[in-house]
Design a protein around this motif. Structure first.
Motif, short mmCIF file in Angstrom:
data_model
loop_
_atom_site.label_atom_id
_atom_site.label_comp_id
_atom_site.label_asym_id
_atom_site.label_seq_id
_atom_site.Cartn_x
_atom_site.Cartn_y
_atom_site.Cartn_z
N UNK A 782 0.83 -1.21 0.00
CA UNK A 782 0.00 0.00 0.00
C UNK A 782 0.86 1.26 0.00
N UNK A 783 0.34 2.30 -0.68
CA UNK A 783 1.00 3.60 -0.72
C UNK A 783 0.11 4.65 -0.08
N UNK A 784 0.73 5.64 0.51
CA UNK A 784 -0.04 6.66 1.22
C UNK A 784 -0.81 7.57 0.27
N UNK A 785 -0.47 7.54 -1.01
CA UNK A 785 -1.15 8.40 -1.99
C UNK A 785 -2.30 7.71 -2.70
N UNK A 786 -2.60 6.45 -2.32
CA UNK A 786 -3.63 5.68 -3.02
C UNK A 786 -4.75 5.26 -2.07
N UNK A 787 -5.95 5.25 -2.61
CA UNK A 787 -7.11 4.72 -1.90
C UNK A 787 -7.42 3.32 -2.44
N UNK A 788 -7.68 2.40 -1.54
CA UNK A 788 -7.90 1.00 -1.91
C UNK A 788 -9.32 0.59 -1.55
N UNK A 789 -9.99 -0.02 -2.52
CA UNK A 789 -11.32 -0.59 -2.25
C UNK A 789 -11.15 -2.07 -1.95
N UNK A 790 -11.44 -2.43 -0.73
CA UNK A 790 -11.37 -3.83 -0.34
C UNK A 790 -12.78 -4.35 -0.07
N UNK A 791 -12.96 -5.66 -0.17
CA UNK A 791 -14.29 -6.25 -0.04
C UNK A 791 -14.27 -7.43 0.91
N UNK A 792 -15.35 -7.58 1.64
CA UNK A 792 -15.60 -8.79 2.41
C UNK A 792 -16.87 -9.44 1.88
N UNK A 793 -16.79 -10.73 1.62
CA UNK A 793 -17.97 -11.51 1.23
C UNK A 793 -18.39 -12.31 2.45
N UNK A 794 -19.54 -11.98 2.97
CA UNK A 794 -20.00 -12.59 4.21
C UNK A 794 -21.18 -13.50 3.92
N UNK A 795 -21.00 -14.81 4.13
CA UNK A 795 -22.09 -15.76 4.00
C UNK A 795 -22.78 -15.88 5.35
N UNK A 796 -24.01 -15.39 5.44
CA UNK A 796 -24.76 -15.55 6.68
C UNK A 796 -24.98 -17.05 6.89
N UNK A 797 -24.50 -17.61 7.99
CA UNK A 797 -24.59 -19.06 8.18
C UNK A 797 -26.00 -19.59 7.99
N UNK A 798 -26.07 -20.74 7.38
CA UNK A 798 -27.36 -21.37 7.13
C UNK A 798 -28.10 -21.65 8.43
N UNK A 799 -27.32 -21.89 9.50
CA UNK A 799 -27.92 -22.24 10.80
C UNK A 799 -28.12 -21.03 11.70
N UNK A 800 -27.98 -19.81 11.18
CA UNK A 800 -28.12 -18.61 12.02
C UNK A 800 -29.55 -18.52 12.54
N UNK A 801 -29.68 -18.41 13.87
CA UNK A 801 -31.01 -18.41 14.49
C UNK A 801 -31.35 -17.10 15.18
N UNK A 802 -30.35 -16.19 15.31
CA UNK A 802 -30.63 -14.89 15.94
C UNK A 802 -31.46 -14.02 15.01
N UNK A 803 -32.23 -13.11 15.58
CA UNK A 803 -33.11 -12.27 14.79
C UNK A 803 -32.37 -11.16 14.05
N UNK A 804 -31.19 -10.81 14.53
CA UNK A 804 -30.44 -9.75 13.88
C UNK A 804 -28.98 -10.18 13.74
N UNK A 805 -28.31 -9.49 12.84
CA UNK A 805 -26.86 -9.65 12.71
C UNK A 805 -26.25 -8.26 12.61
N UNK A 806 -25.26 -7.97 13.45
CA UNK A 806 -24.62 -6.67 13.52
C UNK A 806 -23.19 -6.80 12.97
N UNK A 807 -22.84 -5.92 12.05
CA UNK A 807 -21.52 -5.97 11.42
C UNK A 807 -20.66 -4.82 11.93
N UNK A 808 -19.37 -5.13 12.17
CA UNK A 808 -18.40 -4.09 12.48
C UNK A 808 -17.05 -4.50 11.91
#
Length: 845
Positions: A782-808
């Protein structure tokens, strides 16, 4: 005279007395050993213990013999075993020729040991040399045993490329290796290493105490240097022999072949930015598929498409291709009303590679890794993407676990909207059949549930089975049939044919689902395989590098219930032809030169079909009508077969046709370079798209700082149903979300930093940690003069049972931990809140 006589008598008396005293002392010493006088300058005698028995300077002869003699017996025995296991019946002279390089290698080890001992004859230097020699011996023994086990399991020699690849992905490969390990192998491995580790020291402890003089080569450093030089010469000579039947890799000592693999590179592909004179003239751009498709009559109805890919299923294991073998009665029944391809071939006999060629219609990258699973790694649009743009709802079901070779990411890059694997469903009551997962029946209920939900939509559905994969496990519910009278060669082959029979019943149950849901008549079923499977027909097992007919030739039939017309395709076809054929069946048009393959429903004319081993630069294959050329680079001579007269590939015609072989080898090398050129630009393209000089303006602006390392200016959601601008929304369990972040380095960074996305609920937590830009752009770049677009691909687990999901989002350093956060928002434990979403639970089947 008197005085002289007196002194003469005195002298005679003293001499006589001295002789008498000497005789008495000698007589006393014969009865009692002499004790050395103790002085203040010498250490007091110590009590003898086990540790004191270990010599300060171990004798060279005893120590080296007890180290190298067992190693010699082990290595030569393993080499003899490998020779005996080879399908070729070697004579005595050839067998001795194959053992000769290993004898030279062992002689080189002895010379090396003597030479190194001669350079360090006393003190700690000697002990360090002994330790180094012992570590070398243990490494040689380990490599020899692993090479023999690998050859026994697959029929191939162990080389550096497959070893490095396996070690880099131990989480995926250890289960594959463990499936071949038996208790006797573990005991043999352990006993061999214990003998080499303990034997030399035990022998020295039993034979000697502290010698007064160091042992070892009596010569000076010159002799030691000559011995080391002699060992180098012996090692080099042991690499020279080769064989037409087996190639250099089989003849070479396994440790040297593995070590040399780090230095050798086949000159098949030019280095980046480099082109040879021949490559400029011969390399043509390989097509990457159409960018768009269209129809002459957009209003005409379109059928559903079901593509069933059978794992490791060779053509002659199915009844339609081998009528005397009753393994697939259902397929035999529908084959009478289908289009059946007589000779279909895989491009690379490895599942992930074949999926690219089948579902995308392009050649996969010829490497062990699967860069198509990374963002930007897919050169063109796949069937799912193209059909999705035309209104199809797409789904991919596979029984193997999703994590192997990033299969879920690969399928996502292909454009499928829905992905489900066997490890995402309830497997209670089902049998685990191999290291990749459970029997294929686990996918029946999830398939039915999805079809019921989307029955009114236009569907493109793909199924990948699992049970036919090595080690060919069968569920307890499936009765085993004895196929030995019908051609099964071994117990493993018999189990394999039973898994093929199980796969036939699975296909029938899938087709029944479409009947029961009223989708059958309006569906086209395409049934094929990713690759074949070898059972030592040519000394090779399983499939990765098996490019004879048993490894490359696969089944392919197209069944259209609304138009049950039998048709036989006799011209050779490839998995590259599946995608254009499906589009042709549906009536879609595209540029004629956009695919490397074509529709088998038309006349493809005389063309060359290409294939490659899974291991890079191991072999290339060209199929020219009924002729087939296998090119092994410089490892062994090429093989040319006439498949019409020699379907078992027993007679090599290469020596009789040198000019033809030379021309075709150049054509194969040109194809390999062209495939390399096809895939090379896309990683760079993905990286260029992720970096920008100008400060971005994301949908959700959030100006925060992670310590003094990173600045984040915001994030957005490029993909995902239910997401709202500014955050919030809802998502169904099992669905995928993509979140983009826009960041800038505030100073020079190291690769010790990680971006971590945290998803939390009332009772559940999931963390995602990765290297930025799909591993293409680590923080150290990385360089201090550049902006980088990074991505996260989040698969909500098939077994998720909570009513909400909070991302940070947080940034973690390897030693400093989570970086502190400052800026526009209040973090939670150094984690910047991104969004909070409602989760709609999905019924788990």
């Amino acid at each position: 005279m008197g005085r002289n006589a007196h002194w003469s008598c005195r002298l005679s008396f003293l001499l006589h007395s001295s002789d008498l005293n000497y005789q008495r002392e000698e007589h006393r010493l014969e009865k009692e050993p002499v004790k050395a006088p103790h002085t203040e300058s010498e250490p007091k005698p110590r009590r003898t213990t086990w540790r004191s028995r270990l010599p300060n300077q171990p004798p060279t002869g005893i120590w080296l013999f007890t180290l190298l003699a067992p190693l010699f017996l082990l290595c030569i025995s393993l080499k003899v075993f490998r020779i005996a296991a080879h399908p070729t019946d070697f004579g005595t002279s050839d067998s001795l020729f194959f053992v000769l390089p290993d004898l030279l290698f062992q002689a080189g080890l002895l010379s090396l040991g003597l030479g190194l001992m001669g350079t360090a004859r006393v003190g700690w230097a000697r002990h360090l040399v002994l330790l180094a020699l012992q570590l070398v011996a243990l490494a040689v023994a380990t490599i020899e045993m692993l090479a023999t086990a690998y050859l026994h399991a697959t029929g191939f020699t162990l080389d550096y490329s497959i070893t490095a690849f396996a070690l880099s992905r131990l989480d995926e490969t250890w289960t594959v290796a463990a499936s071949e390990v038996q208790t006797v192998h573990v005991w043999f491995f352990a006993v061999s290493l214990i003998v080499l580790a303990v034997g030399p020291w035990l022998a020295v402890w039993k034979t000697t105490r502290h010698p007064t003089e160091p042992s070892g080569p009596a010569g000076k450093l010159l002799w030691a240097a000559l011995l080391v030089a002699l060992s180098t010469a012996l090692f080099a000579i042991s690499l020279l022999p080769t064989s037409k039947e087996t190639g250099r890799a089989f003849v070479r000592p396994a440790p040297l072949h593995l070590a040399l693999g780090m230095l050798e590179k086949h000159e098949v592909l030019p280095q980046p930015g480099e082109q040879t004179a021949s490559s400029k003239a011969s390399v043509a751009a390989r097509p990457s598929g159409p960018d768009r498709i269209y129809r002459d009559d957009p209003e005409s109805p379109l059928p559903n498409v079901v593509l069933i890919i059978l794992e490791s299923t060779r053509a002659d294991s199915l009844t339609p291709y081998n009528p005397g073998l009753d393994t697939t009665p259902f397929l035999a029944k529908i084959a009478e009303k289908s289009t059946l391809v007589d000779r279909a071939y895989a491009v690379v006999p490895h599942t992930s590679k074949s999926l690219v060629s089948i579902l995308c219609g392009i050649e996969p990258r010829l490497s062990l890794a699967v860069p198509e699973a990374r963002k930007g790694g897919m050169p063109g649009k796949c069937l799912a993407k193209l059909l999705g743009e035309m209104g199809y709802t797409t789904a991919y079901f596979q029984t193997p676990k999703k994590s192997f070779e990033r299969r879920s990411r690969l399928v996502d890059n292909m454009g499928y909207e829905h992905f489900l694997s066997g490890d995402m469903v309830d497997v209670t009551g089902f049998s685990k059949v191999n290291y990749f997962g459970y029997e294929d029946a686990v996918m029946l209920e999830p398939s039915r549930a999805w079809l019921e939900e989307h029955a009114k939509e236009r569907l493109f559905v793909t199924y990948l089975t699992n049970i036919q994969h090595h080690p060919y496990g069968l569920p307890k519910s499936h009765a085993e049939v004895d196929y030995r009278p019908f051609g099964a060669k071994t117990d493993g082959h018999n189990r394999y044919l039973n898994t093929v029979n199980y796969g036939d019943s699975f296909i029938e149950k899938i087709v029944d689902q479409y009947k029961e849901l009223g989708l059958y008549e309006n569906t086209v079923f395409v049934i094929t395989s990713d690759h074949g499977e070898g059972f030592r027909e040519h000394g090779q097992g399983q499939h990765d590098d098996v490019v004879f007919e048993e490894g490359l030739r696969i089944p392919w039939l197209i069944y259209k219930p609304s138009d049950p017309q039998p048709r036989r395709i006799t011209q050779p076809a490839s998995t590259l032809d599946v995608a254009p054929t499906v589009l042709d069946i549906l009536g879609f048009r595209f540029d004629a030169d956009s695919y490397p393959g074509g529709s088998i429903l038309g006349d493809l004319g005389d063309r060359v079909l290409h294939a490659s081993c899974y291991r890079r630069s191991q072999c290339l294959v060209g199929i020219y009508g009924h002729e087939k050329l296998i090119y092994y680079f410089d490892d062994r001579p090429p093989h040319l077969f006439d498949l019409a007269a020699d379907p078992g590939e027993k007679t090599n015609l290469a020596e009789q046709n040198p000019a033809k072989v030379a021309a075709r080898i150049e054509e194969l090398r040109s194809w390999s370079r062209a495939v390399h050129e096809l895939h090379r630009p896309f990683a760079k393209k993905s990286l260029r798209a992720a970096i920008q000089k100008k400060k971005p303006s994301p949908e959700n602006k959030q100006h925060v700082f992670f310590g003094d390392a990173l600045e984040m200016v915001g994030f957005d959601y490029p993909k995902g149903k239910g997401l709202k601008k500014g955050g919030g929304g809802k998502v169904r369990a099992g669905r995928k979300l993509v979140i983009n972040y826009y960041l800038r380095a505030m100073r020079e960074l190291s690769d010790d930093y990680r971006l971590v996305l945290v998803g939390t609920g009332e009772n559940s937590t999931k963390n995602l940690d990765h290297i930025p830009v799909r591993g293409l752009h680590p923080f150290s770049d990385w360089k201090t003069t550049e902006y980088v677009r990074d991505s996260h691909r989040f698969n909500v687990p098939y077994s998720w049972r909570d009513k909400r999901i909070n991302f940070c989002l947080k940034v973690v350093h390897a030693t400093e931990g989570t970086l502190p956060v400052t800026g526009d928002i209040s973090p939670r434990d150094g984690c910047v809140p991104i969004t909070s979403m409602k989760v709609k639970p999905r019924k788990q089947h």
